[in-house]
Design an enzyme around this catalytic site. Structure first.
Site, short mmCIF file in Angstrom:
data_model
loop_
_atom_site.label_atom_id
_atom_site.label_comp_id
_atom_site.label_asym_id
_atom_site.label_seq_id
_atom_site.Cartn_x
_atom_site.Cartn_y
_atom_site.Cartn_z
N GLY A 18 20.35 28.33 46.72
CA GLY A 18 20.13 27.00 46.15
C GLY A 18 21.45 26.40 45.71
O GLY A 18 22.54 26.92 46.00
N MET A 20 22.80 26.34 42.90
CA MET A 20 23.57 27.14 41.95
C MET A 20 24.04 28.45 42.55
O MET A 20 24.44 29.36 41.83
CB MET A 20 22.74 27.39 40.70
CG MET A 20 22.47 26.15 39.87
SD MET A 20 23.98 25.41 39.21
CE MET A 20 24.41 26.61 37.96
N GLY A 21 24.01 28.57 43.88
CA GLY A 21 24.55 29.76 44.52
C GLY A 21 23.51 30.56 45.29
O GLY A 21 22.43 30.06 45.62
N GLU A 22 23.88 31.80 45.59
CA GLU A 22 23.00 32.68 46.36
C GLU A 22 22.59 33.89 45.51
O GLU A 22 23.33 34.31 44.62
CB GLU A 22 23.71 33.19 47.61
CG GLU A 22 24.23 32.10 48.53
CD GLU A 22 25.72 31.87 48.34
OE1 GLU A 22 26.40 32.74 47.75
OE2 GLU A 22 26.22 30.80 48.75
N LYS A 38 23.35 37.38 41.48
CA LYS A 38 23.48 35.94 41.71
C LYS A 38 24.97 35.61 41.78
O LYS A 38 25.73 35.88 40.83
CB LYS A 38 22.81 35.14 40.60
CG LYS A 38 22.89 33.63 40.84
CD LYS A 38 21.72 32.90 40.22
CE LYS A 38 21.62 31.48 40.74
NZ LYS A 38 20.36 30.84 40.37
N ASP A 133 16.08 24.42 32.82
CA ASP A 133 15.68 24.32 34.23
C ASP A 133 14.35 25.03 34.46
O ASP A 133 14.20 25.81 35.40
CB ASP A 133 16.77 24.91 35.13
CG ASP A 133 16.66 24.42 36.57
OD1 ASP A 133 15.98 23.40 36.80
OD2 ASP A 133 17.25 25.06 37.46
#
Length: 586
Positions: A18, A20-22, A38, A133
């Protein structure tokens, strides 16, 4: 990045990705265990402020001791990438479950989910840690329907402002509290709002404010009526008050803890089912979610069916030959008396408007007009004792339409200029300038426009004046001209910039500011606001309607409603002290 060594970790499988990264399934060679790792994008480690906050908040999240918070083993930076080391949870996220089911998940299941997420949130809020979030994709469900809330390592502490990260989408905006769009303080009640949105979606199978554009989404949370689960299924009527309180526009009117929300949802589970329940032939079956595009198309059909003449609000006294003796609520008799008789007799004010140009004027998910210009025009029209009759028209048709009498006024972010004052009179109501936007990582701006591809909306001063002037200056200096890329609407301009089809965009400052705000970090300002000038409502030359409008706006200003509307749409920096007739500055 392939499944290769990453510091002491071996990345075995990509299990999530996504903005915000993998997230990888990884083997930690130091501890001999499999973990969820993450890995954040490169640019986040380069942001010193973000890196400091990330480390501080990861440490705080690692200290949370609640069974519904995924344990954080460690965090840090490897090869210029920030990372979080978490327990690997075998389960499914709620977002995938909702998408695949394409129907409500059941009240009992929904309440159970909310209760468990609420436990995690209350534990975090007790340490002043705000998640920020909450959404279905951040809720993991394991066997036995045990729930984990994830991504606490990317949360923030209460009271902090201005987090800007790339990759936010409608999937995130769908759960964001109104104060987050207004730049207000974010606290635990913002998380409670988001969790209530999740509850609504589990109960009904659809998001609270379905939309396929950023503008529609923000309008839903800020100004649209609160959603009612019973509108989807009458058997959910007991949840209407729960959703209404949890999603209240003002934080102080919401539940003050996630536990309060969960308790109220549990009580709704045991409330009596109203007549028309499961055994009644009048009971409504849970409806499948209509795709967003289909919803938009349906809304468009409704609007078109309302009349090809435009977006028409019916006057209650239409069809009578006399002006109403008793003015509607909110009207001021002395000001209404200044309205020309031919307009007063119709009971309506015909307003030419061009959409979309958010936050000034655009359509929400229901196809209704909204935005600063629209709400202010409604307020002023009410003082005049009239109702607004909005007519959607091309921007460059507004002034000719006022001149020939097709419209009584225009209300569509029209800049008051000396040239335009030769055609019409203006009643000023806001000041705005021009501002550019660009994508992060680029260095360009209005002072270095030569040879650049710049996006603009058709008919704006940026297309007709600013960029042609800059382009001529470039060629006069022996440089490449500005490549002016004209789009039909501002939405198309912003989308083109986000996709990289143009290098920058130029628009009125409120519009650019709104686009930057909604991009959540994908767009940034390119230079300061310049060429500030007043917006005005155009009316026919020498018409007494101009003075009536001026008085009505003064009344709205004195009541405080003008400031409230400006604050709602984030244009308070452009507020004026008093309206003027023909206040052009250039």
């Amino acid at each position: 990045m392939n499944a290769t060594p990453f510091g002491p970790y071996r990345l075995e499988k990509l299990i999530g990705q996504g903005g915000m990264g993998e997230v990888y399934r990884a083997y930690d060679t130091r501890t001999d265990r499999v973990v969820a790792l993450k890995v954040l994008p490169h640019h986040m480690a380069a942001d010193t402020v973000f890196q400091q906050r990330f480390r501080r908040e990861s440490q705080a999240a690692a200290g949370l001791n609640d069974p519904h918070v995924v344990p954080i083993h460690g965090y840090g930076e490897i090869d210029g990438r920030l990372y979080l080391d978490m327990r690997l949870i075998e389960g499914r996220n709620l977002g995938t479950m909702l998408e695949e089911a394409d129907k409500p998940l059941g009240a009992e299941f929904a309440v159970s989910i909310v209760e468990q997420v609420a436990e995690a949130l209350d534990a975090a809020h007790a340490t002043s840690l705000i998640h920020r979030d909450i959404k279905p994709s951040n809720i993991l469900i394991t066997s036995g329907d045990f729930v984990y809330l994830i991504d606490f390592g990317l949360a923030r502490t209460a009271g902090e402002h201005g987090l800007t990260t790339a990759g936010s989408t409608l999937g995130t905006l769908a759960y964001m509290a109104p104060e987050r769009f207004e730049g207000g303080e974010v606290d635990r009640r913002s998380d409670i709002y988001a969790l209530t949105c999740v509850l609504y979606e589990c109960l009904t199978g659809s998001r609270p404010y379905p939309a396929d554009s950023l503008e529609q989404q923000i309008a839903g949370h800020m100004v649209s009526p609160l959603p009612r689960p019973s509108a989807t299924d009458p058997r959910l009527a007991a949840f209407d008050d729960v959703i209404a309180k949890g999603m209240a526009k003002k934080p102080e009117k919401r539940y003050q803890s996630a536990g309060e929300l969960a308790a109220a949802a549990r009580r709704a589970m045991t409330a009596p089912v109203p007549r028309g329940g499961p055994g009644s032939r009048h009971a409504a079956r849970p409806r499948r979610r209509m795709p967003v595009k289909a919803l938009s198309a349906a809304a468009a059909v409704v609007v078109l069916a309302a009349g090809a003449a435009g977006l028409w609000t019916w006057a209650p006294w239409r069809g009578t030959s006399e002006a109403p003796e008793n003015l509607p609520d909110g009207a001021v008799a002395s000001i209404a008396a200044a309205v020309p008789a031919d307009i007063r007799e119709t009971g309506r004010l015909v307003i030419g408007v061009n959409v979309p140009y958010a936050p000034m004027e655009f359509k929400n998910a229901d196809g209704q007009l909204t935005g600063f210009d629209v709400e202010l025009a409604k307020a002023v029209t009410r003082v005049l004792g009239l109702v607004p009759d909005f007519r959607d028209t091309p921007f460059d048709s507004i002034l000719p339409g006022v001149v020939d009498g097709s419209f009584d006024i225009g209300s569509s972010s029209v800049t008051d200029t000396a040239d335009r004052e030769e055609l019409v009179d203006f009643v000023t109501y806001l000041r705005a300038g021009t501002q550019w936007a660009r994508r992060p990582g680029t260095s360009l701006g209005p002072a270095s426009a030569c040879g650049l591809k710049i996006g603009v909306a058709q008919g704006t001063l940026q297309e007709t004046d600013e960029l042609p002037r800059k382009s001529n200056e470039c060629t006069a200096a022996g440089l490449a001209p500005v490549e002016i890329v004209v789009f039909t609407s501002q939405d198309e301009v912003t989308t083109a910039l986000l996709k990289g089809e143009v290098q920058a965009m130029s628009a009125d400052s409120p519009v650019t500011g709104f686009a930057i705000k909604l991009s959540r970090g994908d767009l940034v300002p390119a230079g300061d606001v310049f060429d500030s000038a007043p917006y005005g409502w155009p009316v026919q030359k020498n018409s007494p309607l101009g003075e009536a409008l001026r008085q009505a706006l003064e009344h709205v200003m004195d009541s405080g409603e003008y400031r409230a509307i400006a604050n709602m749409w984030g244009v308070e920096r452009g507020m004026i002290d008093r309206p003027a007739i023909n206040g052009a500055t250039k």
